[in-house]
Design a protein around this motif. Sequence first.
Motif, PDB file in Angstrom:
ATOM      1  N   SER A 187     -37.015  55.419  31.006  1.00 57.19           N
ATOM      2  CA  SER A 187     -38.277  55.160  31.683  1.00 57.19           C
ATOM      3  C   SER A 187     -38.051  55.446  33.165  1.00 57.19           C
ATOM      4  O   SER A 187     -37.633  54.565  33.923  1.00 57.19           O
ATOM      5  N   MET A 188     -38.285  56.678  33.567  1.00 60.84           N
ATOM      6  CA  MET A 188     -38.037  57.087  34.948  1.00 60.84           C
ATOM      7  C   MET A 188     -39.348  57.184  35.712  1.00 60.84           C
ATOM      8  O   MET A 188     -40.275  57.883  35.299  1.00 60.84           O
ATOM      9  N   HIS A 189     -39.435  56.455  36.820  1.00 55.19           N
ATOM     10  CA  HIS A 189     -40.582  56.549  37.719  1.00 55.19           C
ATOM     11  C   HIS A 189     -40.069  56.328  39.140  1.00 55.19           C
ATOM     12  O   HIS A 189     -38.960  55.826  39.348  1.00 55.19           O
ATOM     13  N   TRP A 190     -40.864  56.707  40.123  1.00 50.75           N
ATOM     14  CA  TRP A 190     -40.411  56.662  41.507  1.00 50.75           C
ATOM     15  C   TRP A 190     -40.076  55.255  41.987  1.00 50.75           C
ATOM     16  O   TRP A 190     -39.097  55.053  42.695  1.00 50.75           O
ATOM     17  N   ALA A 191     -40.897  54.288  41.600  1.00 54.86           N
ATOM     18  CA  ALA A 191     -40.640  52.916  42.049  1.00 54.86           C
ATOM     19  C   ALA A 191     -39.287  52.427  41.530  1.00 54.86           C
ATOM     20  O   ALA A 191     -38.502  51.834  42.276  1.00 54.86           O
ATOM     21  N   GLY A 192     -39.012  52.678  40.255  1.00 58.82           N
ATOM     22  CA  GLY A 192     -37.735  52.276  39.677  1.00 58.82           C
ATOM     23  C   GLY A 192     -36.564  52.993  40.324  1.00 58.82           C
ATOM     24  O   GLY A 192     -35.493  52.407  40.536  1.00 58.82           O
ATOM     25  N   PHE A 193     -36.772  54.268  40.652  1.00 59.47           N
ATOM     26  CA  PHE A 193     -35.713  55.029  41.318  1.00 59.47           C
ATOM     27  C   PHE A 193     -35.366  54.393  42.660  1.00 59.47           C
ATOM     28  O   PHE A 193     -34.195  54.159  42.968  1.00 59.47           O
ATOM     29  N   PHE A 194     -36.381  54.103  43.474  1.00 57.82           N
ATOM     30  CA  PHE A 194     -36.126  53.559  44.812  1.00 57.82           C
ATOM     31  C   PHE A 194     -35.607  52.124  44.774  1.00 57.82           C
ATOM     32  O   PHE A 194     -34.729  51.761  45.567  1.00 57.82           O
ATOM     33  N   VAL A 195     -36.118  51.309  43.862  1.00 54.34           N
ATOM     34  CA  VAL A 195     -35.606  49.938  43.740  1.00 54.34           C
ATOM     35  C   VAL A 195     -34.138  49.965  43.327  1.00 54.34           C
ATOM     36  O   VAL A 195     -33.298  49.256  43.894  1.00 54.34           O
ATOM     37  N   GLY A 196     -33.810  50.789  42.348  1.00 53.61           N
ATOM     38  CA  GLY A 196     -32.412  50.917  41.917  1.00 53.61           C
ATOM     39  C   GLY A 196     -31.524  51.473  43.015  1.00 53.61           C
ATOM     40  O   GLY A 196     -30.393  51.011  43.213  1.00 53.61           O
ATOM     41  N   LEU A 197     -32.026  52.447  43.747  1.00 52.58           N
ATOM     42  CA  LEU A 197     -31.264  53.046  44.843  1.00 52.58           C
ATOM     43  C   LEU A 197     -30.927  52.007  45.902  1.00 52.58           C
ATOM     44  O   LEU A 197     -29.759  51.859  46.302  1.00 52.58           O
TER      45      LEU A 197
END
Length: 85
Positions: A52-62
Amino acid sequence: MKLDAFKLGLATAIIAGLTWALCSLFIIVIPGGMMQMSGDMVHANLSGMGWSMHWAGFFVGLVAWSFISGLFVWAISATYNRLLS
């Protein structure tokens, strides 16, 4: 030899962030292969699952992985420096 705890923590945070971005890119490019590799890393069969890849998840994880990694290594190096004295 004393370590500069801040610089070591910052370097770790930067490398963790770059690693997160690279892994996310691999998930986008080869999702099946990354799912297989992730399953192998935790000794599980994850083939029935999906990403489940989305921009919000990418930035929160980063931010989370970078901050936690940097903080952890900062704490280790600060403790190491205190043990030297």
